[in-house]
Design an enzyme around this catalytic site. Structure first.
Site, PDB file in Angstrom:
ATOM      1  N   HIS A 240      39.601  42.973  49.066  1.00 40.94           N
ATOM      2  CA  HIS A 240      40.795  42.640  49.844  1.00 40.94           C
ATOM      3  C   HIS A 240      41.992  43.289  49.160  1.00 40.94           C
ATOM      4  O   HIS A 240      41.877  43.798  48.039  1.00 40.94           O
ATOM      5  CB  HIS A 240      40.993  41.117  49.961  1.00 40.94           C
ATOM      6  CG  HIS A 240      41.367  40.450  48.679  1.00 40.94           C
ATOM      7  ND1 HIS A 240      40.447  40.171  47.691  1.00 40.94           N
ATOM      8  CD2 HIS A 240      42.561  40.032  48.194  1.00 40.94           C
ATOM      9  CE1 HIS A 240      41.063  39.594  46.669  1.00 40.94           C
ATOM     10  NE2 HIS A 240      42.350  39.501  46.946  1.00 40.94           N
TER      11      HIS A 240
ATOM     12  N   ASP B   1      42.464  39.289  37.202  1.00 36.26           N
ATOM     13  CA  ASP B   1      42.140  38.712  38.508  1.00 36.26           C
ATOM     14  C   ASP B   1      40.758  38.065  38.380  1.00 36.26           C
ATOM     15  O   ASP B   1      40.149  38.078  37.306  1.00 36.26           O
ATOM     16  CB  ASP B   1      42.178  39.794  39.591  1.00 36.26           C
ATOM     17  CG  ASP B   1      42.478  39.203  40.967  1.00 36.26           C
ATOM     18  OD1 ASP B   1      42.401  37.970  41.144  1.00 36.26           O
ATOM     19  OD2 ASP B   1      42.779  39.983  41.894  1.00 36.26           O
TER      20      ASP B   1
ATOM     21  N   HIS C  57      45.333  35.978  40.031  1.00 39.56           N
ATOM     22  CA  HIS C  57      44.483  35.367  41.061  1.00 39.56           C
ATOM     23  C   HIS C  57      45.254  34.280  41.808  1.00 39.56           C
ATOM     24  O   HIS C  57      45.661  33.277  41.230  1.00 39.56           O
ATOM     25  CB  HIS C  57      43.207  34.802  40.432  1.00 39.56           C
ATOM     26  CG  HIS C  57      42.227  34.312  41.449  1.00 39.56           C
ATOM     27  ND1 HIS C  57      41.731  35.137  42.453  1.00 39.56           N
ATOM     28  CD2 HIS C  57      41.681  33.091  41.665  1.00 39.56           C
ATOM     29  CE1 HIS C  57      40.902  34.429  43.218  1.00 39.56           C
ATOM     30  NE2 HIS C  57      40.870  33.191  42.772  1.00 39.56           N
TER      31      HIS C  57
ATOM     32  N   GLU D  13      44.970  46.619  45.244  1.00 39.48           N
ATOM     33  CA  GLU D  13      45.864  46.104  44.211  1.00 39.48           C
ATOM     34  C   GLU D  13      45.994  47.054  43.009  1.00 39.48           C
ATOM     35  O   GLU D  13      47.097  47.225  42.491  1.00 39.48           O
ATOM     36  CB  GLU D  13      45.419  44.693  43.800  1.00 39.48           C
ATOM     37  CG  GLU D  13      45.639  43.713  44.951  1.00 39.48           C
ATOM     38  CD  GLU D  13      44.974  42.357  44.776  1.00 39.48           C
ATOM     39  OE1 GLU D  13      44.897  41.871  43.639  1.00 39.48           O
ATOM     40  OE2 GLU D  13      44.529  41.782  45.792  1.00 39.48           O
TER      41      GLU D  13
ATOM     42  N   GLU E  93      38.074  38.062  41.139  1.00 36.73           N
ATOM     43  CA  GLU E  93      36.969  38.542  41.968  1.00 36.73           C
ATOM     44  C   GLU E  93      36.068  39.525  41.218  1.00 36.73           C
ATOM     45  O   GLU E  93      34.888  39.657  41.541  1.00 36.73           O
ATOM     46  CB  GLU E  93      37.509  39.200  43.243  1.00 36.73           C
ATOM     47  CG  GLU E  93      38.169  38.224  44.216  1.00 36.73           C
ATOM     48  CD  GLU E  93      39.615  37.879  43.865  1.00 36.73           C
ATOM     49  OE1 GLU E  93      40.094  38.284  42.776  1.00 36.73           O
ATOM     50  OE2 GLU E  93      40.278  37.197  44.673  1.00 36.73           O
TER      51      GLU E  93
ATOM     52  N   HIS F 265      39.289  44.003  41.896  1.00 36.05           N
ATOM     53  CA  HIS F 265      38.351  44.133  43.009  1.00 36.05           C
ATOM     54  C   HIS F 265      38.746  45.291  43.920  1.00 36.05           C
ATOM     55  O   HIS F 265      39.884  45.771  43.867  1.00 36.05           O
ATOM     56  CB  HIS F 265      38.332  42.830  43.819  1.00 36.05           C
ATOM     57  CG  HIS F 265      39.718  42.377  44.185  1.00 36.05           C
ATOM     58  ND1 HIS F 265      40.399  42.890  45.267  1.00 36.05           N
ATOM     59  CD2 HIS F 265      40.560  41.506  43.578  1.00 36.05           C
ATOM     60  CE1 HIS F 265      41.600  42.334  45.308  1.00 36.05           C
ATOM     61  NE2 HIS F 265      41.728  41.500  44.294  1.00 36.05           N
TER      62      HIS F 265
HETATM   63 ZN   LIG Z   1      42.115  37.307  43.061  1.00 38.25          ZN
END
Ligand SMILES: [Zn+2]
Length: 285
Positions: free
Chosen positions: A119, A8, A60, A138, A10, A107
């Site tokens: 998030h 990802d 992402h 996640e 972030e 993240h």
């Molecule tokens: Zn992402």
């Protein structure tokens, strides 16, 4: 051993704000290279520890999940990218043949503060995602899906908050903290050049320990799964219409949806679907 790496953006070293990870950000192209470099560090560590195959999967959600620089990624891997993949969202390459999962650039979950760009799945739509009453992120989806397949999560890299959250559910996992979150878009960062050797070493330890049978699979939560997704704003008519036509969804309020699923393949896809259900006629997930 086959290693699955979910990448990802972030939690990539050096990145702290939404504009860093969004297509229109001034540094986006540079940041794609930083993302690829953190991924390469994990890939190198995995191969150095004895991995025989490494599958990298993009996680992402901008540019239809095509963000890694294909010119720069370690040529020994295969990369799963683009939208419309089979199986659990962003885990198409995760199956029983995988020996260990590494999460790079991940993240903290929705609702976390601090937590760099925290998030869960959808920035725009999801205020909070709960599973059996507990907020999840996640990494939880990956840990649970991997657990269903008998595969352990061995490493996460990202800010100190996602590291803590992964240690809570997978205390056996290596956690590589490349930044200390101060807020949602602020952190004290280790420069990427110094973060990469840490990621490489973390991946190396995770794969070494996976090969030695020292990692556990996450089995603390079991199916059937019941999620509650709190939206950041009331759902639109299109969203309502799309969701109402699907099995496994129940609208509890204009900003609250219950989702049920018999396994995390479907659970992951159903929850993710809500994030893009505001498009007329989009009834596939
Ligand atoms: Zn992402």
């Amino acid at each position: 051993m086959k290693v699955f790496i979910s990448v990802d953006m972030e939690g990539i070293s050096g990145l702290v704000r939404w504009a860093d990870v969004a297509t229109q950000g001034i540094d986006f192209q540079l940041n794609r290279s930083l993302m690829t470099a953190d991924a390469n560090a994990a890939i190198e560590g995995a191969f150095d520890a004895g991995a025989t195959q490494v599958i990298v999967e993009e996680n992402h959600g901008v540019e239809e999940l095509c963000v890694l620089m294909m010119e720069e990624i370690d040529p020994r891997v295969e990369v799963i990218r683009g939208a419309g993949r089979p199986g659990a969202t962003t885990a198409a390459g995760l199956d029983e043949s995988v020996g260990v999962v590494l999460l790079v650039g991940h993240h903290a979950r929705a609702g976390s503060f601090p937590g760099v760009m925290a998030h869960t799945i959808s920035y725009g739509w999801f205020k909070l995602v709960k599973l059996h009453g507990e907020p999840i992120g996640e990494p939880d989806f990956f840990a649970i899906r991997a657990g269903e397949l008998g595969v352990p999560v061995g490493m996460v890299s990202g800010d100190h908050v996602v590291a803590e959250q992964v240690r809570e559910i997978c205390p056996w996992a290596e956690t590589v903290e490349v930044k200390h979150a101060y807020a949602k878009q602020s952190a004290k960062c280790i420069p990427p050049a110094r973060a990469r050797p840490l990621i490489r070493e973390g991946a190396m330890r995770a794969v070494t320990r996976a090969l030695a049978g020292e990692l556990q699979t996450y089995t603390s939560v079991s199916a059937p799964y019941e999620f509650e997704v709190t939206l950041t704003k009331p759902m639109t008519g299109t969203m309502n219409e799309n969701i109402t036509t699907q099995d496994g969804f129940e609208i509890l309020a204009e900003n609250l949806i219950r989702v049920t699923a018999p396994n995390m393949d479907l659970g992951f896809r159903r929850v993710a679907y809500i994030g893009y259900a505001d498009q007329a006629g989009v009834t596939r997930y």
